[in-house]
Write a protein that holds these residues in place. Structure first.
Motif, short mmCIF file in Angstrom:
data_model
loop_
_atom_site.label_atom_id
_atom_site.label_comp_id
_atom_site.label_asym_id
_atom_site.label_seq_id
_atom_site.Cartn_x
_atom_site.Cartn_y
_atom_site.Cartn_z
N PRO A 245 0.82 -1.18 -0.02
CA PRO A 245 -0.06 -0.08 0.04
C PRO A 245 0.72 1.28 -0.04
O PRO A 245 0.44 2.27 -0.38
CB PRO A 245 -0.84 -0.16 1.30
CG PRO A 245 -0.60 -1.47 1.47
CD PRO A 245 0.40 -2.05 1.03
N SER A 246 1.99 1.17 0.50
CA SER A 246 2.91 2.35 0.60
C SER A 246 3.57 2.68 -0.87
O SER A 246 4.20 3.85 -0.86
CB SER A 246 4.06 2.06 1.51
OG SER A 246 4.81 0.99 1.11
N ASN A 248 5.76 0.68 -2.02
CA ASN A 248 7.10 -0.16 -1.94
C ASN A 248 6.92 -1.43 -2.94
O ASN A 248 5.85 -2.01 -2.80
CB ASN A 248 7.48 -0.39 -0.62
CG ASN A 248 8.11 0.88 0.01
OD1 ASN A 248 8.45 1.88 -0.67
ND2 ASN A 248 8.21 0.91 1.11
N TYR A 268 12.63 -7.02 -0.52
CA TYR A 268 12.10 -5.58 -0.39
C TYR A 268 13.02 -4.74 -1.27
O TYR A 268 14.15 -4.61 -1.14
CB TYR A 268 12.06 -5.16 0.66
CG TYR A 268 11.07 -5.79 1.76
CD1 TYR A 268 9.73 -4.92 2.03
CD2 TYR A 268 11.13 -6.76 2.55
CE1 TYR A 268 8.73 -5.22 3.01
CE2 TYR A 268 9.90 -7.37 3.53
CZ TYR A 268 8.96 -6.50 3.69
OH TYR A 268 7.95 -6.96 4.14
N ASN A 270 12.86 -1.36 -2.41
CA ASN A 270 13.51 -0.32 -2.02
C ASN A 270 14.35 -0.36 -0.80
O ASN A 270 15.59 0.44 -0.85
CB ASN A 270 12.30 0.66 -1.38
CG ASN A 270 11.34 1.06 -2.48
OD1 ASN A 270 11.13 0.15 -3.51
ND2 ASN A 270 10.61 2.02 -2.55
N THR A 301 -0.81 -7.38 -1.04
CA THR A 301 -0.43 -7.76 0.37
C THR A 301 -0.33 -9.00 0.78
O THR A 301 0.04 -9.34 2.05
CB THR A 301 -0.96 -6.76 1.53
OG1 THR A 301 -2.36 -7.13 1.45
CG2 THR A 301 -0.94 -5.12 1.21
N SER A 328 4.65 -3.64 5.77
CA SER A 328 5.12 -2.27 4.74
C SER A 328 6.78 -1.97 4.86
O SER A 328 7.25 -1.71 3.69
CB SER A 328 4.55 -1.16 5.42
OG SER A 328 4.90 -0.97 6.84
N SER A 329 7.55 -2.72 5.76
CA SER A 329 8.89 -2.73 5.82
C SER A 329 9.37 -3.97 6.53
O SER A 329 8.73 -4.69 7.01
CB SER A 329 9.36 -1.53 6.74
OG SER A 329 9.11 -1.64 7.99
#
Length: 341
Positions: A245-246, A248, A268, A270, A301, A328-329
């Motif tokens: 959703p961010s 990324n 991930y 980023n 997600t 998200s991270s």
């Protein structure tokens, strides 16, 4: 409105169908045939002899007849459009195709010896498509203290933007190696033994902002959260790519380690961090995972994967579909929990 594009066989007749998951007048689900073995290849008097949607998504597919092979997409009005064929474009063959709005992303072999095999973007212009290489023989990876050209490309996968945001930039992830000869079976590359000196593999992503990036490579990238010391990746499956959703990006894949491990992992993009979802040291329902024979699937997600568990030597095996939800991270412990469905 939800659509699922798939290939099916009706009796002895090969068909490719776009399944519209909306109730019909009987309360069931309607099926619309896009193309089948009675459909004429556009611009010819030949019927499609083969249709393949297994290595693509969107309303695009591989197809052909006789000495013709090509990429085709369904237009909004229902007509079939030719993207490229071996007879009318600078390509000899194709292995996958994915629709991206009015554009297409595909893996193919160019007649241009400078480009060779590669991953390409096709953009429609007046009456034809313009093709741009996203990765090809001209690109290299740094292996064993030297550079080696990329010569083999797996199936590229395109990130689906959150909420179908049409302004979201194109992002394409794929497997590639500097030697040809890989065979793909059920989404998994048939790899040589660990330490095989002539094969160097990696996972790549191309984005509109950054261009081509090497994310992971064999014997260089460490396997995260591994119970085995000095455990490096030495091979990978094809990858899927997802968008959080961010905004990324992450990729998901099955990786094999130099110390005999095998597992499902996320990277991930980023943050340039790899995390573990499950590997052959983990258990489910009391049984230890022994194999992950298919590449994972990404959907926003959620990441789904198939796991094979059971006691070694026991013919009664436990298999299932499992789900992980990437935060998200990257988590501090480099692990993302999973659960069965």
């Amino acid at each position: 409105d939800r659509k699922c594009f798939f290939r099916g066989v009706e009796g002895r007749e090969e068909i490719s169908i776009n399944k519209q998951l909306s109730p019909d007048s009987r309360g069931g689900e309607g099926l619309t045939v896009i193309v089948d073995s009675k459909t004429l290849v556009p611009g010819t008097q030949k019927e499609f002899q083969y249709i393949d949607t297994s290595n693509g998504n969107g309303n695009c597919f591989l197809g052909g007849a006789s000495n013709l092979t090509g990429l085709f997409c369904q237009l909004q009005g229902g007509d079939i459009e030719v993207v490229a064929t071996n007879l009318t474009s600078p390509f000899k063959s194709f292995t996958s195709v994915t629709g991206w709005g009015s554009d297409v992303v595909f893996a193919g072999v160019s007649t241009n010896k400078t480009l060779g095999s590669g991953v390409f973007l096709g953009e429609p212009t007046v009456g034809l498509y313009h093709f741009t290489p996203l990765a090809s023989l001209k690109d290299k990876m740094f292996v064993r203290n030297t550079t080696a050209p990329l010569t083999y490309f797996g199936n590229p996968y395109v990130a689906t933007p959150p909420h179908n945001d049409t302004a979201f930039p194109l992002s394409v992830a794929f497997f590639a190696s500097h030697t040809a000869g890989y065979e793909i079976s059920r989404g998994t590359h048939a790899a040589p033994e660990p330490g095989y000196k002539n094969v160097h593999t990696g996972l790549f992503i191309w984005t509109a902002a950054e261009g081509l990036q090497l994310l992971l490579e064999d014997h260089i990238s460490l396997v995260p959260s591994s119970a085995k010391p000095n455990n490096y990746f030495w091979d990978f499956t094809d990858v899927c790519v997802g968008v959080l959703p961010s905004g990324n990006l992450y990729i998901a894949f099955v990786g094999v380690g130099t110390q005999g491990s095998k597992g499902v992992y996320l990277h991930y993009v980023n943050e340039d961090v790899t995390v573990k979802v499950a590997d052959t040291d983990d258990h489910t329902a009391g049984d230890r995972f022994e194999d992950f024979p298919f590449m994972p699937s990404c959907s926003g997600t959620f990441v789904s994967f198939y796991g094979d568990a059971g006691v070694s030597g026991n013919q009664t095996r436990s298999t299932g579909i499992f789900i992980a939800s990437p935060p998200s991270s990257p988590p501090a412990n480099r692990k993302v929990p999973f659960y069965s469905v």
